[in-house]
Design an enzyme around this catalytic site. Sequence first.
Site, PDB file in Angstrom:
ATOM      1  N   HIS A 156       2.092   5.411   6.052  1.00  0.00           N
ATOM      2  CA  HIS A 156       2.022   5.779   4.643  1.00  0.00           C
ATOM      3  C   HIS A 156       2.471   7.228   4.437  1.00  0.00           C
ATOM      4  O   HIS A 156       1.954   8.126   5.104  1.00  0.00           O
ATOM      5  CB  HIS A 156       0.594   5.617   4.117  1.00  0.00           C
ATOM      6  CG  HIS A 156       0.066   4.217   4.225  1.00  0.00           C
ATOM      7  ND1 HIS A 156      -0.600   3.769   5.343  1.00  0.00           N
ATOM      8  CD2 HIS A 156       0.135   3.174   3.366  1.00  0.00           C
ATOM      9  CE1 HIS A 156      -0.946   2.491   5.153  1.00  0.00           C
ATOM     10  NE2 HIS A 156      -0.505   2.110   3.972  1.00  0.00           N
ATOM     11  N   GLY A 198      -1.994  -3.918   1.160  1.00  0.00           N
ATOM     12  CA  GLY A 198      -2.130  -5.133   1.945  1.00  0.00           C
ATOM     13  C   GLY A 198      -1.242  -6.276   1.511  1.00  0.00           C
ATOM     14  O   GLY A 198      -1.200  -7.311   2.181  1.00  0.00           O
ATOM     15  N   ASN A 205       3.825  -5.504   5.797  1.00  0.00           N
ATOM     16  CA  ASN A 205       2.618  -6.266   6.124  1.00  0.00           C
ATOM     17  C   ASN A 205       2.956  -7.668   6.636  1.00  0.00           C
ATOM     18  O   ASN A 205       2.176  -8.258   7.394  1.00  0.00           O
ATOM     19  CB  ASN A 205       1.699  -6.358   4.895  1.00  0.00           C
ATOM     20  CG  ASN A 205       1.085  -5.019   4.548  1.00  0.00           C
ATOM     21  OD1 ASN A 205       0.683  -4.261   5.422  1.00  0.00           O
ATOM     22  ND2 ASN A 205       1.033  -4.713   3.261  1.00  0.00           N
ATOM     23  N   SER A 259       0.811  -1.221   0.000  1.00  0.00           N
ATOM     24  CA  SER A 259       0.000   0.000   0.000  1.00  0.00           C
ATOM     25  C   SER A 259       0.845   1.273   0.000  1.00  0.00           C
ATOM     26  O   SER A 259       0.387   2.327  -0.451  1.00  0.00           O
ATOM     27  CB  SER A 259      -0.937   0.005   1.210  1.00  0.00           C
ATOM     28  OG  SER A 259      -0.193  -0.057   2.424  1.00  0.00           O
ATOM     29  N   ASP A 299      -0.426   8.543   9.414  1.00  0.00           N
ATOM     30  CA  ASP A 299      -0.795   7.329  10.149  1.00  0.00           C
ATOM     31  C   ASP A 299       0.433   6.561  10.619  1.00  0.00           C
ATOM     32  O   ASP A 299       0.318   5.421  11.060  1.00  0.00           O
ATOM     33  CB  ASP A 299      -1.679   6.432   9.296  1.00  0.00           C
ATOM     34  CG  ASP A 299      -0.982   5.940   8.027  1.00  0.00           C
ATOM     35  OD1 ASP A 299       0.156   6.399   7.757  1.00  0.00           O
ATOM     36  OD2 ASP A 299      -1.562   5.104   7.311  1.00  0.00           O
TER      37      ASP A 299
END
Length: 401
Positions: free
Chosen positions: A224, A97, A127, A66, A221
């Site tokens: 990202h 993901g 991930n 992502s 966040d």
Amino acid sequence: MRNLLVAAALLLCAAGPSRAAAAVEIPALRACPQSEDRRGWWWSRLKEKDALVKAGGSAVVFLGDSITHGWDVEGRAWWEKYFAGEPYRALNLGFGGDRTEHVLWRIGHGQLDGYRARAVVLMIGTNNTGHRPLAEETPIDTILGIRAILDALRERQPGAKVVLHPIFPRAATADSPLRRRNARVNRGIREFADGRHVIWIDFNAQFLTDDGRLPAEIMPDRLHPAGPGREIWANALIPSLNCILAGDGSLPIPSLFAPRVDASVTEADGKLGVCSVPRTGERPWLEALHAHRLSVLQAPTNGFATVWVGDRTAPLADPGPCDLDLRVVGDATQHVIWRLENGELEGYSAKRFVVRVGAHNSPFDQPPKGVENGLRKIRELIAAKHPMAEIVVKSNWKKRK
């Protein structure tokens, strides 16, 4: 007598059923599509990107999760500014993901076929580390998954140079478990860069403050990159891409190296014999790590009778069928420490550990005291993770003439 001992060992192993099927696989290496795609967006994006792959014409391909996918969303303006046009005509194959196994599946199903890229920008792994506990996926597993992707890239795009990024920083502070876990992966995959086929570009420090904090304006966040983070990424990457596309073999491709990926390892550690060093650039060593992980996944439910740790210079005895053999030819104490810190103590129980290592420390000019320190560190690591197990530690260090 020997037959009786073998029979007894087999009975011990048979005390509990295997936790995994005979054809056990490491999850990070098990090529598969995403299974969490309830709304079908992953398959829709796959169809969209496959059409662009068939159209061809891309000199640069971005491959990842992502964080890379974001160039098509919140980072679209920066993508158009820096990478969409000439000379890159970049293709974004980032899928939100995705883990290493998903990227392997996409590569195996044509996303790198039918065209010739000049450069592939790869960043993957957050991930893997963020979605699985250590007992299910260790840093070694993630490293093996990234190595498999590099091998697949070499097969499918032999003329392309791979620009390998470390996993980007995540979480707000430097002491975050996820940040530290990713740092261990980064330290291992950096060894894959040879400066010719794989170029290592590490600008993670540019995302962070001096004390290691990850500002919200860079990654809101803490995962990202926002606009300022995309700007940092583009400016760090473009000089190397330009050099690759120029094709002038007389010019070294610019690489960016962080001074240390894991600040817990210092020169003093090396002199004391307790440093933590991978050998991940060596194919036989990687194959040994892979075999060790499969052995753990196939462990009986009651665990192992004995775990053998160290090198293979002077074995104390032959491991039995209920034993786990974590010995690697040529390993010094620093390599064993790295393996133990990065997953070879995870995912099983054991009654006894037998440690013998040190013969290969002599080329590193470490005195006997340094080897003793390394053995002590190995014992501490084992005792912390397996406090109920018996630990037998011996040195086979020999002074170099």
